[in-house]
Design a protein around this motif. Structure first.
Motif, PDB file in Angstrom:
ATOM      1  N   GLY A  31     -57.218 -95.505  -5.920  1.00 57.36           N
ATOM      2  CA  GLY A  31     -58.315 -95.571  -6.881  1.00 57.36           C
ATOM      3  C   GLY A  31     -59.623 -95.023  -6.343  1.00 57.36           C
ATOM      4  N   ILE A  32     -59.557 -94.279  -5.244  1.00 53.23           N
ATOM      5  CA  ILE A  32     -60.761 -93.703  -4.632  1.00 53.23           C
ATOM      6  C   ILE A  32     -60.911 -92.267  -5.129  1.00 53.23           C
ATOM      7  CG2 ILE A  32     -61.903 -93.070  -2.477  1.00 53.23           C
ATOM      8  CD1 ILE A  32     -60.148 -95.279  -1.130  1.00 53.23           C
ATOM      9  N   ARG A  33     -62.014 -91.996  -5.767  1.00 54.42           N
ATOM     10  CA  ARG A  33     -62.285 -90.660  -6.285  1.00 54.42           C
ATOM     11  C   ARG A  33     -63.174 -89.909  -5.293  1.00 54.42           C
ATOM     12  NH1 ARG A  33     -64.969 -90.053 -10.981  1.00 54.42           N
ATOM     13  NH2 ARG A  33     -66.451 -91.628 -10.303  1.00 54.42           N
ATOM     14  N   VAL A  34     -62.891 -88.643  -5.108  1.00 52.03           N
ATOM     15  CA  VAL A  34     -63.654 -87.819  -4.167  1.00 52.03           C
ATOM     16  C   VAL A  34     -64.145 -86.585  -4.912  1.00 52.03           C
ATOM     17  CG1 VAL A  34     -63.695 -86.711  -1.904  1.00 52.03           C
ATOM     18  CG2 VAL A  34     -62.132 -88.632  -2.328  1.00 52.03           C
ATOM     19  N   ASN A  35     -65.451 -86.402  -4.951  1.00 51.30           N
ATOM     20  CA  ASN A  35     -66.056 -85.283  -5.662  1.00 51.30           C
ATOM     21  C   ASN A  35     -67.191 -84.692  -4.833  1.00 51.30           C
ATOM     22  OD1 ASN A  35     -64.694 -85.293  -8.433  1.00 51.30           O
ATOM     23  ND2 ASN A  35     -65.342 -87.432  -8.252  1.00 51.30           N
ATOM     24  N   GLY A  36     -67.691 -83.547  -5.262  1.00 49.89           N
ATOM     25  CA  GLY A  36     -68.743 -82.867  -4.524  1.00 49.89           C
ATOM     26  C   GLY A  36     -69.855 -82.366  -5.423  1.00 49.89           C
ATOM     27  N   VAL A  37     -70.982 -82.079  -4.809  1.00 51.17           N
ATOM     28  CA  VAL A  37     -72.122 -81.476  -5.488  1.00 51.17           C
ATOM     29  C   VAL A  37     -72.514 -80.238  -4.688  1.00 51.17           C
ATOM     30  CG1 VAL A  37     -74.507 -81.786  -6.278  1.00 51.17           C
ATOM     31  CG2 VAL A  37     -72.914 -83.736  -6.297  1.00 51.17           C
ATOM     32  N   ASN A  38     -72.717 -79.121  -5.378  1.00 53.68           N
ATOM     33  CA  ASN A  38     -73.096 -77.868  -4.725  1.00 53.68           C
ATOM     34  C   ASN A  38     -74.526 -77.488  -5.102  1.00 53.68           C
ATOM     35  OD1 ASN A  38     -70.552 -77.697  -3.650  1.00 53.68           O
ATOM     36  ND2 ASN A  38     -69.827 -76.061  -4.998  1.00 53.68           N
TER      37      ASN A  38
END
Length: 679
Positions: free
Chosen positions: A591-598
């Motif tokens: 249930g761990i979401r991993v996302n990024g910001v550029n």
């Protein structure tokens, strides 16, 4: 407009009484004053009462926190009082007694203050007074301690009838300065504010002296062999290892924020032979058990038991606790009782280690722990001179599931989107990280401000509101040890970690032939390796909690855009960008979401740009450094400058609850750079 003279005296007295925890606990008790004022409608005199309103705290009480009522109308309620079975209806009637706009909402204790024939009344919850109130022979001990100057009032749930009882006691005992309320606290009165305060303090201090002089030296009995407190370092290591698991236990029904304390009071209690018996009896004062629940969960293993054994036992005890709490609810619930609010403990006690307390935010969790310390003090006092005998379980249920308490809970404001979430942000001492920390706290999160610069981290923490909102940790993200220590600090401060932002970084901007191996290694150590180490530690905590979580990487437009003279920085940003994809694929099962910001072109407030990179880039592009942000903006599609707050907005968008089914995503925050469009 200055408050009325009597109201001003009441506020000053409240602040003095509330400033000393020996007198009352946080938000516990209330105080009142009566006086005459001109009625703006008739021009005549009107008798008024100013009293602390519902939910206020004596130590920080303001004029706005006072309810203002007409005495004649309040006392006229005696004529329409329908009896104890319907006394809850009287709370709504208080609204018809308000003077003008009335100020704060009147509390359940309003009748106690209004019906007693005294100009000033204090109702407090001192540990010493409650110890007598919760002793098996409290009435006899009260007489021994005070003679006839303080009168015993048997337990009665707070309400209109208790106000009538106390008024009758005062009328029948003109020599009395106050009373001990069985299972509850104390009430004192006086003709002046000064006299009332003296009487309150006399009752509290006299009870303290009585317990000290008459009490047994070891009221909790001998120390259980093997249950003595671990050394300071060892117990905090143990607490940090247990904290995520215990937070999971407290959060099965709904997420909670945690607080840990290993004070001497707690450790001594948990080492004693009496603690299993006393903890099972639960707390007594209504203010206590409304915050601590009917009883705590107590680990029944020695502190040196293997960690995996302790974790397994905690999980078994939690299952038993939930079954017992559900049975408690079934035993006492009536057809019109509010639904069960949850069966998880608010207090978890671990012998040799300390106490974990939980609530909807850090302050609530901390205060719950403070209340259980009050309860320990009450137990010690009662056991010192008698036997601790709290009110009946059925009465506790009546308070916990009181319709008035339920209505009070329903009036609470809706939680903010990130309420109960604990975030750790690296590089949060300046620039983008600082902006992210501010946004997360504004949305309800608790934040661990992690930065290499200790002073910057502490300054940001103060800006965010102090330890109930944020804590500072010094972290070099190239150090596994410092990262581990930062997460230990986080779980001890707030119970766990739910949201991690990998933001720490530097920029070495050089052409290929000028980039040394040292440059390359430093750039990658801080951002690629550092992000990996932080994410690995975050995953350990999040998996142990079982509450899911978010990991966000602050990558860069350079992760996908190939430009000259930037090999080390851009390569490591590409590394971070692919870590997002790899970890999203691996951690989703938990249930761990991993996302990024550029982001791109974030100049203002940026620690990287201020550290020399801004001057380098300005020289490359042939513009003045102070106009570099404007220059970057003109290269974009939208022609807008990107600020740290814009990056913080993207982090919130990813974690605020609307994108629950999104992982592995990179959000560009660059005002539009076509060459960096994701494909």
């Amino acid at each position: 407009m200055a408050p009325h003279r009597e109201a001003a005296a009441l506020l000053a007295r409240s602040h003095r009484l509330g400033a000393d925890p020996r007198n009352t606990n946080y938000a516990g008790g209330n105080a009142s004053a009566k006086g005459t004022e001109t009625d703006p409608v008739t021009g005549g005199d009107v008798e008024l009462m100013w009293v602390k309103g519902s939910g206020g705290d004596l130590g920080t009480l303001t004029e706005a926190g006072l309810a203002v009522l007409r005495i004649d109308r309040l006392r006229a309620l005696k004529g329409v009082y329908p009896g104890v079975e319907r006394e809850d209806e009287m709370v709504a009637a208080f609204d018809y007694c308000l003077h003008g706009k009335g100020g704060a909402a009147p509390s359940i204790d309003t009748a106690m203050h209004g019906l007693v024939e005294a100009a000033h009344v204090d109702h407090l919850h001192p540990d010493s007074g409650i110890a007598l109130a919760c002793a098996a022979d409290g009435e006899k001990l009260t007489a021994e301690c005070f003679g006839d100057t303080v009168v015993w009032v048997p337990w009665r749930r707070p309400g209109f009838q208790l106000g009538l009882d106390i008024a009758a006691v005062k009328e029948a005992n003109p020599q009395a300065i106050g009373c001990i309320l069985g299972g509850h606290g104390i009430t004192a009165w006086g003709d002046t504010s000064e006299q009332c305060e003296r009487n309150s303090l006399h009752i509290i201090r006299t009870a303290e002296a009585f317990l000290a002089e008459r009490g047994k030296p070891e009221p909790f009995g001998p120390v259980i062999e093997g249950y003595a407190a671990l050394g300071a370092g060892e117990r905090r290591e143990r607490a940090a290892a247990l904290a995520p698991v215990i937070r999971a236990i407290a959060s099965q029904d709904r997420p909670q924020v945690g607080h840990f304390t290993d004070s001497e009071v707690v450790l001594d209690f948990l080492a004693s032979a009496a603690h299993p018996r006393l903890a099972a009896l639960g707390t007594s004062c209504p203010d206590h058990f409304l915050r601590t629940k009917v009883r705590p969960l107590v680990l029944d293993l020695a502190p040196t038991a293997p960690l995996d054994e302790a974790i397994a036992r905690l999980k078994d005890l939690h299952a038993e606790y939930r079954e017992e709490y559900a049975a408690y609810y079934r035993r006492h619930a009536l057809p019109d009782s509010p639904a069960m609010r949850g069966a998880d403990p608010a207090i978890v006690l671990v012998p040799g280690v300390g106490m974990f307390s939980f609530g909807k935010d850090k302050q609530t969790a901390r205060v719950a722990g403070e209340f259980y310390v009050n309860a320990i003090n009450v137990m010690r006092g009662a056991e010192a001179v008698s036997t601790y005998a709290p009110i009946e379980e059925s009465e506790k249920f009546r308070i916990e599931y009181w319709a008035l308490e339920e209505a009070k809970l329903q009036r609470m404001p809706k939680p903010k989107p990130l309420a109960t979430r604990v975030a750790l942000v690296t590089g949060a001492g300046s620039g983008i990280g600082k902006a992210i920390a501010h946004r997360l706290v504004a949305e309800g999160a608790c934040v661990v401000v992690a930065d290499l610069n200790t002073e910057n981290a502490q300054a940001v923490t103060e800006e965010l509101g102090g330890p109930d909102k944020a804590v500072a940790v010094t972290v070099d993200v190239t150090s596994e040890e410092q990262i581990a220590d930062a997460f230990k600090a986080a779980v001890l401060a707030f119970g766990g970690v739910d949201l991690v932002v990998n933001n720490a970084g530097i920029s070495i901007s050089k052409p290929l032939l000028e980039t040394s191996a040292k440059d390359w290694d430093l750039q990658h150590d801080i951002m690629a390796r550092g992000s990996f180490l932080v994410s690995r530690e975050a995953a350990r905590v999040m998996i142990a909690q079982g509450l899911g979580g978010d990991i966000v990487y602050i990558a860069s437009k350079n992760a996908v855009f190939a430009g000259p003279n930037n090999i080390a920085y851009s390569a490591t940003k590409a590394d971070q960008a692919h870590q997002v994809r790899l970890l999203a694929a691996e951690l989703g099962e938990h249930g761990i979401r991993v996302n990024g910001v550029n982001p791109d072109g974030v100049v203002r407030g940026s620690g990287i740009f201020a550290g020399g990179w801004g001057a380098q880039r300005a020289a490359v592009y042939g513009v003045e450094e102070e106009k570099l942000g404007e220059f970057y903006a003109q290269r974009t599609i939208l022609k807008r400058e990107v600020l740290p707050d814009h990056v913080a907005n993207a982090v919130f968008a990813l974690t605020g609850g609307d994108l629950t089914h999104t992982t592995g995503l990179h959000i560009p925050v660059d005002a539009g750079v076509a060459a960096a469009f994701l494909r």
